[in-house]
Each structure stands twice: as structure tokens, then as C-alpha cells.
Design a protein around this motif. Structure first.
Motif, PDB file in Angstrom:
ATOM      1  N   LEU A 242     -23.870 -21.861  18.413  1.00  0.00           N
ATOM      2  CA  LEU A 242     -23.759 -20.847  18.017  1.00  0.00           C
ATOM      3  C   LEU A 242     -24.548 -19.949  17.829  1.00  0.00           C
ATOM      4  CD1 LEU A 242     -21.512 -22.608  14.971  1.00  0.00           C
ATOM      5  CD2 LEU A 242     -20.566 -20.892  16.597  1.00  0.00           C
ATOM      6  N   THR A 243     -25.555 -19.845  18.034  1.00  0.00           N
ATOM      7  CA  THR A 243     -26.699 -19.169  17.582  1.00  0.00           C
ATOM      8  C   THR A 243     -27.323 -18.286  19.123  1.00  0.00           C
ATOM      9  OG1 THR A 243     -28.581 -21.000  18.097  1.00  0.00           O
ATOM     10  CG2 THR A 243     -28.120 -19.701  15.986  1.00  0.00           C
ATOM     11  N   THR A 244     -26.626 -18.687  19.887  1.00  0.00           N
ATOM     12  CA  THR A 244     -26.545 -18.260  22.006  1.00  0.00           C
ATOM     13  C   THR A 244     -25.432 -17.102  22.018  1.00  0.00           C
ATOM     14  OG1 THR A 244     -24.465 -19.217  22.238  1.00  0.00           O
ATOM     15  CG2 THR A 244     -26.830 -20.570  22.697  1.00  0.00           C
ATOM     16  N   GLU A 245     -26.464 -16.104  22.069  1.00  0.00           N
ATOM     17  CA  GLU A 245     -25.735 -14.971  22.287  1.00  0.00           C
ATOM     18  C   GLU A 245     -24.065 -15.214  23.233  1.00  0.00           C
ATOM     19  OE1 GLU A 245     -24.601 -11.520  21.645  1.00  0.00           O
ATOM     20  OE2 GLU A 245     -27.179 -11.327  21.479  1.00  0.00           O
ATOM     21  N   ARG A 246     -23.372 -14.167  22.108  1.00  0.00           N
ATOM     22  CA  ARG A 246     -21.962 -14.254  21.993  1.00  0.00           C
ATOM     23  C   ARG A 246     -21.155 -13.083  22.364  1.00  0.00           C
ATOM     24  NH1 ARG A 246     -22.422 -17.100  17.406  1.00  0.00           N
ATOM     25  NH2 ARG A 246     -21.192 -15.830  16.267  1.00  0.00           N
ATOM     26  N   SER A 247     -22.198 -11.779  22.726  1.00  0.00           N
ATOM     27  CA  SER A 247     -21.639 -10.540  22.790  1.00  0.00           C
ATOM     28  C   SER A 247     -21.660 -10.522  24.769  1.00  0.00           C
ATOM     29  CB  SER A 247     -22.263  -9.552  22.744  1.00  0.00           C
ATOM     30  OG  SER A 247     -21.755  -7.939  22.752  1.00  0.00           O
ATOM     31  N   ILE A 248     -20.536 -10.127  25.264  1.00  0.00           N
ATOM     32  CA  ILE A 248     -20.343  -9.645  26.788  1.00  0.00           C
ATOM     33  C   ILE A 248     -21.493  -8.069  27.080  1.00  0.00           C
ATOM     34  CG2 ILE A 248     -19.757  -8.588  28.723  1.00  0.00           C
ATOM     35  CD1 ILE A 248     -16.907  -9.867  27.125  1.00  0.00           C
ATOM     36  N   ASN A 249     -21.611  -7.743  26.067  1.00  0.00           N
ATOM     37  CA  ASN A 249     -22.946  -6.674  26.378  1.00  0.00           C
ATOM     38  C   ASN A 249     -23.521  -6.197  25.159  1.00  0.00           C
ATOM     39  OD1 ASN A 249     -24.438  -4.696  27.492  1.00  0.00           O
ATOM     40  ND2 ASN A 249     -22.899  -4.069  28.650  1.00  0.00           N
ATOM     41  N   PRO A 250     -24.796  -7.349  25.068  1.00  0.00           N
ATOM     42  CA  PRO A 250     -25.045  -6.385  23.605  1.00  0.00           C
ATOM     43  C   PRO A 250     -25.911  -5.317  23.629  1.00  0.00           C
ATOM     44  CG  PRO A 250     -26.307  -8.501  24.430  1.00  0.00           C
ATOM     45  CD  PRO A 250     -24.707  -7.805  25.583  1.00  0.00           C
ATOM     46  N   LEU A 251     -26.591  -4.622  24.446  1.00  0.00           N
ATOM     47  CA  LEU A 251     -26.607  -3.154  24.845  1.00  0.00           C
ATOM     48  C   LEU A 251     -25.892  -2.581  24.231  1.00  0.00           C
ATOM     49  CD1 LEU A 251     -29.255  -3.494  27.974  1.00  0.00           C
ATOM     50  CD2 LEU A 251     -29.299  -3.560  25.057  1.00  0.00           C
ATOM     51  N   ILE A 252     -24.682  -2.145  24.446  1.00  0.00           N
ATOM     52  CA  ILE A 252     -23.560  -1.581  23.970  1.00  0.00           C
ATOM     53  C   ILE A 252     -22.496  -1.827  22.702  1.00  0.00           C
ATOM     54  CG2 ILE A 252     -21.760  -0.889  24.783  1.00  0.00           C
ATOM     55  CD1 ILE A 252     -22.939  -0.913  27.811  1.00  0.00           C
ATOM     56  N   SER A 253     -22.365  -3.012  22.547  1.00  0.00           N
ATOM     57  CA  SER A 253     -21.414  -3.167  21.510  1.00  0.00           C
ATOM     58  C   SER A 253     -22.139  -4.298  20.527  1.00  0.00           C
ATOM     59  CB  SER A 253     -19.901  -4.270  21.901  1.00  0.00           C
ATOM     60  OG  SER A 253     -20.891  -5.668  22.936  1.00  0.00           O
ATOM     61  N   GLY A 254     -23.535  -4.137  20.744  1.00  0.00           N
ATOM     62  CA  GLY A 254     -24.300  -5.083  19.793  1.00  0.00           C
ATOM     63  C   GLY A 254     -24.349  -6.712  19.829  1.00  0.00           C
ATOM     64  N   SER A 255     -25.550  -7.554  19.470  1.00  0.00           N
ATOM     65  CA  SER A 255     -26.168  -8.636  19.608  1.00  0.00           C
ATOM     66  C   SER A 255     -24.621  -9.228  19.048  1.00  0.00           C
ATOM     67  CB  SER A 255     -26.750  -9.269  19.816  1.00  0.00           C
ATOM     68  OG  SER A 255     -27.552 -10.818  18.854  1.00  0.00           O
ATOM     69  N   VAL A 256     -24.382 -10.932  18.844  1.00  0.00           N
ATOM     70  CA  VAL A 256     -23.068 -11.142  18.009  1.00  0.00           C
ATOM     71  C   VAL A 256     -23.850 -12.836  18.531  1.00  0.00           C
ATOM     72  CG1 VAL A 256     -20.702 -12.218  17.434  1.00  0.00           C
ATOM     73  CG2 VAL A 256     -20.816  -9.627  18.171  1.00  0.00           C
ATOM     74  N   LYS A 257     -24.383 -13.032  17.353  1.00  0.00           N
ATOM     75  CA  LYS A 257     -25.275 -14.774  16.966  1.00  0.00           C
ATOM     76  C   LYS A 257     -25.227 -15.254  15.811  1.00  0.00           C
ATOM     77  CE  LYS A 257     -29.434 -13.429  18.857  1.00  0.00           C
ATOM     78  NZ  LYS A 257     -30.591 -13.162  19.882  1.00  0.00           N
ATOM     79  N   GLY A 258     -25.472 -16.473  15.977  1.00  0.00           N
ATOM     80  CA  GLY A 258     -25.817 -16.661  14.643  1.00  0.00           C
ATOM     81  C   GLY A 258     -24.099 -17.956  14.121  1.00  0.00           C
ATOM     82  N   VAL A 259     -24.386 -18.403  12.957  1.00  0.00           N
ATOM     83  CA  VAL A 259     -23.017 -19.013  12.459  1.00  0.00           C
ATOM     84  C   VAL A 259     -22.273 -18.196  11.593  1.00  0.00           C
ATOM     85  CG1 VAL A 259     -22.244 -21.471  11.312  1.00  0.00           C
ATOM     86  CG2 VAL A 259     -24.961 -21.633  12.361  1.00  0.00           C
ATOM     87  N   PRO A 260     -21.215 -19.057  11.754  1.00  0.00           N
ATOM     88  CA  PRO A 260     -19.920 -18.015  10.899  1.00  0.00           C
ATOM     89  C   PRO A 260     -20.271 -18.358   9.356  1.00  0.00           C
ATOM     90  CG  PRO A 260     -19.068 -18.447  13.008  1.00  0.00           C
ATOM     91  CD  PRO A 260     -20.596 -19.528  12.966  1.00  0.00           C
ATOM     92  N   ILE A 261     -20.092 -17.042   9.055  1.00  0.00           N
ATOM     93  CA  ILE A 261     -20.591 -16.683   7.518  1.00  0.00           C
ATOM     94  C   ILE A 261     -19.849 -18.140   6.723  1.00  0.00           C
ATOM     95  CG2 ILE A 261     -20.629 -15.917   5.251  1.00  0.00           C
ATOM     96  CD1 ILE A 261     -21.726 -13.143   6.794  1.00  0.00           C
ATOM     97  N   VAL A 262     -18.888 -17.995   7.060  1.00  0.00           N
ATOM     98  CA  VAL A 262     -17.347 -18.639   6.307  1.00  0.00           C
ATOM     99  C   VAL A 262     -17.481 -20.281   6.361  1.00  0.00           C
ATOM    100  CG1 VAL A 262     -15.795 -18.975   8.473  1.00  0.00           C
ATOM    101  CG2 VAL A 262     -15.416 -19.371   6.563  1.00  0.00           C
ATOM    102  N   ALA A 263     -18.313 -21.079   7.660  1.00  0.00           N
ATOM    103  CA  ALA A 263     -18.542 -22.194   7.563  1.00  0.00           C
ATOM    104  C   ALA A 263     -19.341 -22.388   6.686  1.00  0.00           C
ATOM    105  CB  ALA A 263     -19.295 -22.520   9.569  1.00  0.00           C
ATOM    106  N   PRO A 264     -20.398 -22.065   6.331  1.00  0.00           N
ATOM    107  CA  PRO A 264     -21.258 -22.747   5.291  1.00  0.00           C
ATOM    108  C   PRO A 264     -20.441 -22.265   4.133  1.00  0.00           C
ATOM    109  CG  PRO A 264     -22.684 -20.643   5.647  1.00  0.00           C
ATOM    110  CD  PRO A 264     -21.690 -20.934   6.516  1.00  0.00           C
TER     111      PRO A 264
END
Length: 418
Positions: A242-264
């Protein structure tokens, strides 16, 4: 085989070996005490099937989506576990969650309330709903099926009234939207995961030491270490993905990584209710009333209060499910909490191992069963199956889980393990 040692206090402590512990566990399984084993095995098989058929199933993006897809159902199912433990049913939990979500949305959007006031008001709404349902069941004596069926119908009308006949109310509060749609930072994700493993290990060692000091039978240290290692591997592997980059294009759409807040959030309520059921007098009373209501009454347990309380907890958790569902959808509408929400929530609890006959179940069952349903819905969606096929497969799995429950109870009765 067991070994016996003497503690510092001069008390003989019985220490089963790993082999004897596993043998005893297998004996309980053969005797009908299977718990969540079928659901766990089923979850593994389903993941393998979908992963082989669609490799994208195992992608970080899809893994993160499973949390947001299954969260609302899991929260509602957690509350239903308490109701099912008493052999009761709550058919209104789905639309109750919708009503609570609508209350929050209306206060946020139409009245400009802050989330710190709107969310507690929605939670209180859930508590009130649960108290009314529990009072009618325990004090008036109306069967829970009838009471909650009436509430199921009434809450649909209440939703229409609250939403002025069918309006869709959008939610723009950033905090509420973040609950189901945002992620924790990478640092926070790893910190929480490592802390969780450390705390769990400390509790396990403290439990073994405490039982040894009192001269009680302790689990083999090999089993304890294996349990800690299993949690560490599962948790840390999940965080690594979950902490790997999940965004297709981080430079344009922004970085998406980390555990979803709902999990904890799920983890917090899992720990809380597991503690309540397993380590408190109230939890023992719930199991006692679910096992034999009349015997519990004669033992001095306040049966009516216990029956009211489980409906209160059930509707409270439904309100949390409604808040999370509204967060994920960014809005509420007249169908919030409707459609398949209730069926999936009941299915999650039963598939996870909670008995429909009362007296047997854990809050963990709701999480495992919710994961099974989320995986089915997600995996079959990736494979292009229609909604109708998903319903059929989920229904068959629910029927299989209920059959396993009935057969295991029959087996337990035949072997004297009831």
C-alpha cells in the motif's frame, strides 16, 4: 504430550507442546468447533482464482480499493454480530445506516455544521434507533424480525422525508470525504503497523506470563511466536504494497500511496469490540444470553438490558457504516443503505463464522466475512461478470456458510462439545 515446570511462586505450570496444542485444535475442529476456518480458506481460494484470472487483482491499486469497497459493510456487520449472538436479527441495519448518513450530510451541507458536531449527531441517531428497536423487542415482546422489518420499511420513508422526496445531497467537508477516500502518509502507515505488531507481541507475552504465574495452562511459546510472526508478515506485507506509488502519473495527478485511512478505523473497532466480548463481564453475559436465555436469567443476568444493548451497539455500528458509505460516495440519496447493503452485512457476519442460532461468533468474523464479500464483488467485477451473477455467487456462498454452521453444530452436539 505436556511438560510441567514450577514457577517462582512454587506453582506447577503445565506447558503443552506445539504438537499437543495442534492435536487439540484438530480435535476441536473435528468436533465441530471450526470457527472462521472455512471463511479463511475460502478467502485464500478466491484470491488465488481471481489473481490467476486477472493479474490486476493483486495490484496495489486494487488492494487499496478493497478497503473502501468493503468498509461500510464490515462496520454494519460488526454490529450485527452482537445481535446475531443473541439469536436475534436486525433487518433495518442497512437503511438505519442510510438515515444516519443522511442526518450527517444534511447538517454539513444544508445547515453548515462542522464535522465535529455533525458526526456525533449521526452517531447519537444510531444509538437512539438501537434503543427503540431493543426496547420493542425486549420490553414489549415483539419478535425482532417483525420490529426490524417494520423499521426497514419506515426508514426508507424517513430517508425520503429527510431528502425532500428524493434529492441527492453532496458532501464537501474535506474531513468526512477523507475517511473513505484518503490515505495516511507512508511514515504514519509504517509507524502504526510496526507499533501494532509490537503491542500485539507484548500482549501475547504478558498473557502467557500472567497465566503461568497463576498456575494456569499456557500456550506453547512456539504457537505464540508463530501467531506474532503471522500477524507481522501479513501486516507489514500489506503496508509494503500500500505504500508503493499507485498513481499512473504522479507529476500530473499527484502521488497516491499509503494505507487507506479507513483501515486503522476498522482495526480500532475490531480491537475494541473484541476486548468487550472476550475480556469483560458484559461480553460473557452476551454469550450466556445467546447460549441459553432462561439459564442466564436464572443466573441473575439482566437479560432485557443485554438484549437492548446489542441492538444499540448494532445501530451504532450501522451509523458508522452510513458515515463511511456517505464519505465514499461523496453524497447521500434515497437509496443510501438500501439495495444489497443489509444482505451483504448479514452475509459477512455469517460467512465469517457467526452462528445464526446465537451463542457463537466473534467480531473478527465480520471482518473476515466482509473481506470475502468484497473480494467476490471486486474480483467478479474485474472478470466482467454481471451484477446478477455476483448476487448468485454471493448467495450460494452464504448458503454454504449457513450449512457449515448447521452441520458443525450437529457435529458438536453429537461429540459432546456443544
Amino acid at each position: 504430550m505436556t511438560t510441567t515446570t514450577t514457577s517462582n511462586a512454587g506453582v506447577q505450570v503445565v506447558k503443552p507442546t506445539v504438537a499437543s496444542h495442534l492435536h487439540d485444535y484438530w480435535g476441536r475442529v473435528r468436533g465441530g468447533d471450526i470457527g472462521s476456518l472455512p471463511a479463511i480458506l475460502g478467502l485464500i481460494v478466491l484470491c488465488l482464482i481471481f489473481g490467476i484470472a486477472r493479474p490486476t487483482f493483486f495490484s496495489a491499486v486494487n488492494f487499496a480499493n478493497l478497503f473502501s469497497q468493503g468498509a461500510a459493510v464490515i462496520f454494519i456487520a460488526m454490529g450485527l454480530v452482537f445481535v446475531l449472538l443473541l439469536g436475534e436479527i436486525d433487518l433495518s441495519a442497512g437503511f438505519a445506516s442510510g438515515v444516519c448518513g443522511a442526518v450527517m450530510a444534511i447538517l454539513l451541507t444544508n445547515h453548515g455544521w462542522h464535522w465535529s458536531s455533525a458526526i456525533p449527531t449521526a452517531l447519537v441517531t444510531g444509538l437512539v434507533i438501537g434503543f427503540v428497536l431493543g426496547f420493542l423487542v425486549s420490553k414489549i415482546g415483539i419478535p425482532s424480525f417483525v420490529v426490524t422489518l417494520a423499521a426497514f420499511l419506515a426508514f426508507q420513508g424517513i430517508l425520503l422525508v429527510l431528502l425532500s422526496g428524493g434529492k441527492n445531497i453532496s458532501i464537501r467537508d474535506t474531513f468526512v470525504l477523507s475517511l473513505a477516500n484518503r490515505n495516511m502518509s507512508v511514515v504514519v502507515s509504517w509507524t502504526i503497523a510496526i507499533a501494532a505488531v509490537a503491542v500485539y507481541a507484548g500482549l501475547q507475552f504478558a498473557k502467557v506470563r500472567g497465566r503461568a504465574v497463576r498456575g494456569l495452562v499456557t500456550e506453547p511459546m512456539g504457537i505464540v511466536l508463530a501467531r506474532i510472526a503471522a500477524l507481522a508478515v501479513l501486516l507489514l506485507a500489506a503496508v509494503a504494497v500500500l505504500t508503493t506509488e499507485r498513481s499512473i502519473n504522479p507529476l500530473i495527478s499527484g502521488s497516491v500511496k499509503g494505507v487507506p485511512i479507513v483501515a486503522p478505523i476498522i482495526a480500532v473497532f475490531l480491537i475494541l469490540w473484541t476486548f468487550v466480548l472476550g475480556r469483560t463481564t458484559y461480553g460473557r453475559h452476551v454469550y450466556a444470553v445467546g447460549g441459553n436465555k432462561e439459564a442466564a436469567r436464572r443466573a441473575g443476568i439482566p437479560v432485557d438490558r443485554i438484549r437492548i444493548s446489542v441492538f444499540v451497539i448494532g445501530s451504532f455500528m450501522a451509523s458508522i457504516g452510513g458515515i463511511i458509505a456517505a464519505s465514499r460516495a461523496n453524497s447521500v440519496d434515497p437509496n443510501s443503505g438500501g439495495s444489497n447493503v443489509l444482505l451483504y452485512a448479514v452475509g459477512a457476519a455469517v460467512i465469517g463464522g457467526t452462528s445464526l442460532f446465537g451463542g457463537k461468533g466473534r467480531v473478527l468474523d465480520a471482518v473476515i466475512g466482509g473481506a470475502v464479500i468484497a473480494v467476490i464483488d471486486n474480483g467478479m467485477g474485474l472478470m466482467g461478470y454481471s451484477a446478477g451473477t455476483k448476487f448468485v455467487v454471493t448467495g450460494l456462498i452464504l448458503l454454504l456458510a449457513a450449512s457449515v454452521d448447521a452441520l458443525s453444530r450437529r457435529r458438536a452436539a453429537a461429540t459432546g462439545n456443544r
